[in-house]
Design an enzyme around this catalytic site. Structure first.
Site, PDB file in Angstrom:
ATOM      1  N   GLY A   1       0.769  -1.241   0.000  1.00 30.59           N
ATOM      2  CA  GLY A   1       0.000   0.000   0.000  1.00 30.59           C
ATOM      3  C   GLY A   1       0.797   1.286   0.000  1.00 30.59           C
TER       4      GLY A   1
ATOM      5  N   ASP B   1      -1.014  -6.612  -7.708  1.00 32.34           N
ATOM      6  CA  ASP B   1      -2.414  -6.214  -7.748  1.00 32.34           C
ATOM      7  C   ASP B   1      -3.133  -7.226  -6.863  1.00 32.34           C
ATOM      8  OD1 ASP B   1      -5.127  -6.153  -8.329  1.00 32.34           O
ATOM      9  OD2 ASP B   1      -4.832  -5.681 -10.450  1.00 32.34           O
TER      10      ASP B   1
ATOM     11  N   TYR C   1     -18.591   8.687   2.162  1.00 33.91           N
ATOM     12  CA  TYR C   1     -17.664   7.548   2.294  1.00 33.91           C
ATOM     13  C   TYR C   1     -18.337   6.288   1.729  1.00 33.91           C
ATOM     14  CZ  TYR C   1     -13.679   4.951   4.187  1.00 33.91           C
ATOM     15  OH  TYR C   1     -12.556   4.178   4.326  1.00 33.91           O
TER      16      TYR C   1
ATOM     17  N   LYS D   1     -15.066  -1.252   4.678  1.00 43.05           N
ATOM     18  CA  LYS D   1     -14.257  -1.203   5.922  1.00 43.05           C
ATOM     19  C   LYS D   1     -14.938  -1.993   7.044  1.00 43.05           C
ATOM     20  CE  LYS D   1     -10.627   1.370   4.765  1.00 43.05           C
ATOM     21  NZ  LYS D   1      -9.310   0.722   4.522  1.00 43.05           N
TER      22      LYS D   1
ATOM     23  N   THR E   1      -3.573  12.075   2.413  1.00 43.46           N
ATOM     24  CA  THR E   1      -2.786  11.195   1.545  1.00 43.46           C
ATOM     25  C   THR E   1      -3.300  11.305   0.116  1.00 43.46           C
ATOM     26  OG1 THR E   1      -4.292   9.336   1.834  1.00 43.46           O
ATOM     27  CG2 THR E   1      -2.517   9.533   3.441  1.00 43.46           C
ATOM     28  N   LEU E   2      -2.660  10.579  -0.781  1.00 38.21           N
ATOM     29  CA  LEU E   2      -3.113  10.511  -2.180  1.00 38.21           C
ATOM     30  C   LEU E   2      -4.559  10.041  -2.240  1.00 38.21           C
ATOM     31  CD1 LEU E   2      -2.245  10.706  -5.200  1.00 38.21           C
ATOM     32  CD2 LEU E   2      -1.535   8.306  -5.037  1.00 38.21           C
TER      33      LEU E   2
END
Ligand code: 0WE
Length: 256
Positions: free
Chosen positions: A13, A65, A156, A163, A194-195
């Site tokens: 990750g 992947d 979300y 999650k 983050t990205l």
């Protein structure tokens, strides 16, 4: 005394230097662990090589992947050859198609639902199953979750449902692998820039919300996720498994 001296780990990750995976990897390495890394897609190869290369030119860096069984198998074959065994695994991987994070949850397509769960939740099961035979001295598997798994965080959407599946998978994996002294936990982190968070509309408002409402009146910093990740990977957490640990400046305890 280094908490993770002699431990061998693999990190899934890392996308760039802001990745939570990178913060935890650096903390694990600083605590004495030797790490292998995977990257997703040609686009991230150079980033990961540049970052992980800092741990030495011989650092194992492999493409993976997580939705492809043969790539997952290949990674653990290589790790088995290079390390012979494994103690630590970090899963810091998530994806849902962009449009699923924008509109209403009720409009989530079958395909977006499938992709989000495959990449973000099933992958933990696949990685744990492949890692377990190498964790002959016991191990610690760590995933990353978010509050949207248990309460509605607008937009979300399907990631919250994925999650929730990741957190439940953490408990079932902890049960199955406990007899092999393999622990499985996740960190539920407060929002981090983050990205994966970039371009999410309302993200800066979310950071301000945590500053205003969390007991500590601030946001979590990546180093703190590294420190908790190191604790969970260490023998100090030898009796902790199947848990979700909130590293969110206390936000999760608040009712109002
Ligand atoms: O788990 C996440 C984000 C994961 C993520 C991010 C993206 C953006 C780009 C998964 N899939 C995608 N797909 C893309 O195309 N977080 C905890 C960060 C996050 O994402 C949100 C949040 C927060 C917090 C999305 C909506 C609302 C809040």
């Amino acid at each position: 005394m280094s908490l993770l001296e002699g431990k061998l780990g693999i990190v899934f990750g890392v996308a760039n230097k802001r990745s939570i995976a990178w913060a935890i990897a650096q903390a694990w390495a600083a605590a004495g662990a030797k790490l292998a890394f995977t990257y997703q897609g040609q686009r991230l190869k150079e980033n990961v090589e540049e970052l992980a290369g800092a741990f030495g030119a011989d650092t194992l860096i492999l493409p993976c992947d997580v939705t492809r069984d043969e790539e997952v198998a290949g990674v653990f074959e290589e790790v088995g050859r290079a390390f012979g065994k494994l103690h630590l695994l970090l899963h810091s991987v998530a994806f849902a198609p962009r449009d699923a994070l924008e509109g209403r949850f009720v409009d989530t397509s079958r395909e977006a639902f499938r992709i989000a769960h495959d990449v973000s939740a099933y992958s933990l099961v696949a990685l744990a199953r492949a890692a377990a035979p190498l964790m002959t001295e016991g191990g610690s598997i760590l995933g990353m979750s978010y509050y949207g798994a248990e309460k509605v965080v607008p937009h979300y959407n399907v990631m919250g449902v994925a999650k929730a599946s990741l957190e439940a998978s953490t408990r079932y994996l902890a049960y199955d692998l406990g007899s092999q002294r393999i622990r499985v936990n996740c960190i539920s982190a407060g929002p981090v820039n983050t990205l994966a968070a970039r371009g999410i509309s309302g993200f800066s408002e979310m950071l301000r919300e945590y500053e205003a409402r969390s007991p500590l009146k601030r946001n979590v910093v990546p180093d703190e996720l590294g420190a908790t990740g190191t604790f969970l990977a260490s023998d100090g957490a030898a009796a902790i498994t199947g848990q979700v640990l909130y590293v969110d400046c206390g936000y999760q305890i608040m009712g109002m």
